[in-house]
Design a protein around this motif. Structure first.
Motif, PDB file in Angstrom:
ATOM      1  N   CYS A 126      54.059   1.793   8.611  1.00 45.19           N
ATOM      2  CA  CYS A 126      55.706   1.736   8.537  1.00 45.19           C
ATOM      3  C   CYS A 126      56.224   0.788   9.392  1.00 45.19           C
TER       4      CYS A 126
ATOM      5  N   LEU B 176      50.722   5.923   8.908  1.00 44.94           N
ATOM      6  CA  LEU B 176      52.012   5.727   9.610  1.00 44.94           C
ATOM      7  C   LEU B 176      51.957   4.385  10.238  1.00 44.94           C
TER       8      LEU B 176
ATOM      9  N   GLN C  77      56.644   9.518   8.581  1.00 47.20           N
ATOM     10  CA  GLN C  77      57.027   8.135   8.884  1.00 47.20           C
ATOM     11  C   GLN C  77      58.352   8.010   9.296  1.00 47.20           C
TER      12      GLN C  77
END
Length: 265
Positions: free
Chosen positions: A20, A17, A249
């Motif tokens: 992102c 994540l 995400q």
């Protein structure tokens, strides 16, 4: 054994994540995190053989210099240096394994930012499970634990807990993480609904992987790709994990926009 959570649907994407925030990660690799990690471990195990003709690169060490006691603050909750260190060392080990084969030096500053951002996203999602009142009943936690025991080809929960103890994780800590994971799975399920990949979708992924394998065979040789029907269950799991990772995400990004987040790296 430190990768025990990769058998779960969402946890394998948590540290990814962090990417992102970088803008370049579409989430397409998220669902295959477990395969990537296993591949990296296999690559590392063979690195000594390939280094026979020349001097094998020395494994680098994780650099914690300059990491503050509070790495990040998320809506008043702190991500501590000790928590960061545990996550960072696991990610660094994978990157260092790749370095041994590729010769490309690990950018520790960039990796630290990715790990920190991933931990921020994980904290945001954890807080969201609390905000929504999502619970983790004991029977669901035990089922998740049984799944992990099975994936790690162990005979019992006791054997698993003993292995985790050797890695420095006590039983209560493991159970706490499992409870968080069950809540996280429910949270993402609320976002995605039921995911049922079509045969056409799975066939497309199969064809891509078959082409990649064919290219590798041309360079290094190797065995044949199993039939579509043989690998269909694994492909289905891969697509589900990918879509869950993308949903995680997206939700983490939305939560971050309306949260008080400070990263101190």
């Amino acid at each position: 054994m430190k990768k025990w959570l990769t058998g779960l649907s969402i946890a394998s994407s948590m540290l990814v994540l962090g990417a992102c925030d970088g803008g370049d990660d579409s989430g397409e690799d998220t669902g295959n995190a477990e395969n990537q990690q296993e591949s990296q471990e296999q690559t590392a195990s063979g690195s000594g053989e390939k280094g026979g003709e020349g001097q094998q690169q020395e494994m680098p060490e994780p650099d914690m210099e300059g990491v503050p006691d509070v790495v990040a603050e998320v809506n008043g909750e702190e991500v501590t240096k000790d928590e960061f260190k545990q996550s960072y060392e696991g990610q660094f080990q994978q990157a260092a394994m790749q370095q041994q084969m590729s010769g490309q030096k690990v950018d520790q500053d960039e990796l630290k930012k990715q790990v920190a951002n991933g931990m921020v996203s994980q904290e945001l999602l954890t807080q969201e499970t609390e905000n929504r009142g999502i619970e983790a009943p004991e029977d669901e936690v035990n089922k998740t634990l049984d799944d992990i025991v099975k994936k790690n080809q162990m005979k019992s929960q006791d054997e698993f807990f003993a292995a985790m103890e050797e890695q420095g994780m006590k039983k209560d800590e493991v159970m706490s993480q499992l409870e968080t994971q069950v809540k996280m799975d429910k949270l993402i399920a609320e976002e995605t609904g039921e995911i049922e990949p079509s045969d056409d979708e799975l066939q497309k992924i199969y064809d891509q992987q078959k082409e990649q394998m064919s290219q590798m065979q041309g360079e290094e040789g190797g065995g044949e790709m199993p039939s579509f029907e043989e690998v269909k269950p694994q492909l289905k799991e891969q697509v589900i994990m990918q879509k869950q990772g993308e949903a995680a995400q997206k939700l983490a990004g939305e939560l971050k926009e309306k949260s008080d987040v400070k990263v101190n790296l």
